[in-house]
Scaffold this active site. Sequence first.
Site, PDB file in Angstrom:
ATOM      1  N   TYR A   1     -21.006  -5.947   0.591  1.00  0.00           N
ATOM      2  CA  TYR A   1     -21.313  -6.491  -0.738  1.00  0.00           C
ATOM      3  C   TYR A   1     -22.738  -7.038  -0.785  1.00  0.00           C
ATOM      4  CZ  TYR A   1     -16.277  -6.062  -0.770  1.00  0.00           C
ATOM      5  OH  TYR A   1     -15.008  -5.553  -0.657  1.00  0.00           O
TER       6      TYR A   1
ATOM      7  N   LYS B   1     -12.695  -1.982  10.426  1.00  0.00           N
ATOM      8  CA  LYS B   1     -12.648  -3.016   9.402  1.00  0.00           C
ATOM      9  C   LYS B   1     -11.689  -4.125   9.789  1.00  0.00           C
ATOM     10  CE  LYS B   1     -10.982  -3.407   4.724  1.00  0.00           C
ATOM     11  NZ  LYS B   1     -10.192  -2.834   3.697  1.00  0.00           N
TER      12      LYS B   1
ATOM     13  N   LYS C   1      -8.078  -0.358  10.972  1.00  0.00           N
ATOM     14  CA  LYS C   1      -8.061  -1.424   9.974  1.00  0.00           C
ATOM     15  C   LYS C   1      -7.038  -2.474  10.366  1.00  0.00           C
ATOM     16  CE  LYS C   1      -7.208  -2.266   5.079  1.00  0.00           C
ATOM     17  NZ  LYS C   1      -7.081  -1.687   3.744  1.00  0.00           N
TER      18      LYS C   1
ATOM     19  N   CYS D   1       0.816  -1.218   0.000  1.00  0.00           N
ATOM     20  CA  CYS D   1       0.000   0.000   0.000  1.00  0.00           C
ATOM     21  C   CYS D   1       0.850   1.269   0.000  1.00  0.00           C
ATOM     22  CB  CYS D   1      -0.960  -0.012   1.190  1.00  0.00           C
ATOM     23  SG  CYS D   1      -1.990  -1.488   1.235  1.00  0.00           S
TER      24      CYS D   1
HETATM   25  C1  PBG Z   1      -6.981  -1.631   0.010  1.00  0.00           C
HETATM   26  C2  PBG Z   1      -8.181  -2.271   0.573  1.00  0.00           C
HETATM   27  C3  PBG Z   1      -8.378  -3.593   0.985  1.00  0.00           C
HETATM   28  C4  PBG Z   1      -9.733  -3.720   1.318  1.00  0.00           C
HETATM   29  C5  PBG Z   1     -10.312  -2.462   1.139  1.00  0.00           C
HETATM   30  N1  PBG Z   1      -9.330  -1.577   0.694  1.00  0.00           N
HETATM   31  C6  PBG Z   1      -7.458  -4.764   0.989  1.00  0.00           C
HETATM   32  C7  PBG Z   1      -6.301  -4.828   1.868  1.00  0.00           C
HETATM   33  O1  PBG Z   1      -6.046  -3.947   2.697  1.00  0.00           O
HETATM   34  O2  PBG Z   1      -5.557  -5.776   1.689  1.00  0.00           O
HETATM   35  C8  PBG Z   1     -10.418  -4.981   1.764  1.00  0.00           C
HETATM   36  C9  PBG Z   1     -11.878  -5.040   1.492  1.00  0.00           C
HETATM   37  C10 PBG Z   1     -12.493  -6.393   1.622  1.00  0.00           C
HETATM   38  O3  PBG Z   1     -11.858  -7.387   2.002  1.00  0.00           O
HETATM   39  O4  PBG Z   1     -13.682  -6.481   1.303  1.00  0.00           O
HETATM   40  N2  PBG Z   1      -5.896  -1.502   0.857  1.00  0.00           N
END
Ligand code: PBG
Length: 326
Positions: A314, A249, A195, A130
Amino acid sequence: MYFPISRLRRFRKSPQIRDLVKDVHLNVNDFIYPLFVIYGKNKRIPVPSMPGVFQLSIDNLAREIEEVVKKGIKGVLLFGIPETKDAVGTGAYLADGIVQQGVWEIKKHFPELIVITDVCLCEYTDHGHCGVVEKGDVLNDPTLDLLTKTALSHVQAGADIVAPSDMMDGRVGAIRSALDQAGHIDIPVMSYAVKYASAFYGPFREAAESAPQYGDRKTYQMDPAASVKQALWEAAQDVEEGADYIIVKPAMAYMDIIQAVKEEVLCPVVSYNVSGEYSMVKGAAQKGWIDEKSIVLELMTGLKRAGSDLIITYHALDIATWLKEA
Ligand code: PBG
């Protein structure tokens, strides 16, 4: 007051009585629907691990959005899959990049629909991390510039809200000041503040083609076993830097965190019911092991009860349909 004077079953006697004392109400306005945009024409590629989810080319995006709007959903969250990737994620901040084109297309046809864009580099970097990588390390401060450029390009394309999901320190402040300097004082930042480095993102990485090519995201995303206080610190820091919404999240394994964050912050709390949570439900439902509608509505009720003001999921389109039937 205890039995036999108190009889709690009095609250459950009929559907009308139960409605009278109902505390959690699901509303279509609570749900945000994520979408994946790809280059090409007439593409609608199913994501194998996420039944019902597709990678959509711009022409099909407009069609899908028509359905979304018809069902009463107020907001979507856009992710992009670029044609080519490089070390610094150039595709993320091109003026005519895939997300930028997607935003532009949606706003052209449906100006009132709220378009939120995920601001991150992992879909656009060849290493799948990222941020900028040097000797295997994801560098924090040099990444901020690129995230800022990405957010600005999304807003210039017409995005209503930007949602940084990278977990670099200081990115909310950097994005806020860049937006302000460019005159976008009224564009909110919805921060993925809390997150976790979660295995529940597995199916998403198939959908967004964003799996890290080596290592993992544990040096920037949170440890699931970290203290609740660390989550509160992340949230407080982002609020201080100017975040308008705080995302927690994933959702289901982190309901205690949703509740704690909701008690602590004044701004709306958004929970992200992520890809792996979706896939578990869809997989079991397809096998006939669970009743999909009841399970999903119960899960959403739980997320609301925990303190979510909004839920990114979703399942949003299905939920909108079910709520209309009710
Ligand atoms: C981008 C991002 C991710 C998700 C949302 N934005 C993936 C990650 O961090 O690896 C995950 C969303 C999902 O699993 O539905 N960094």
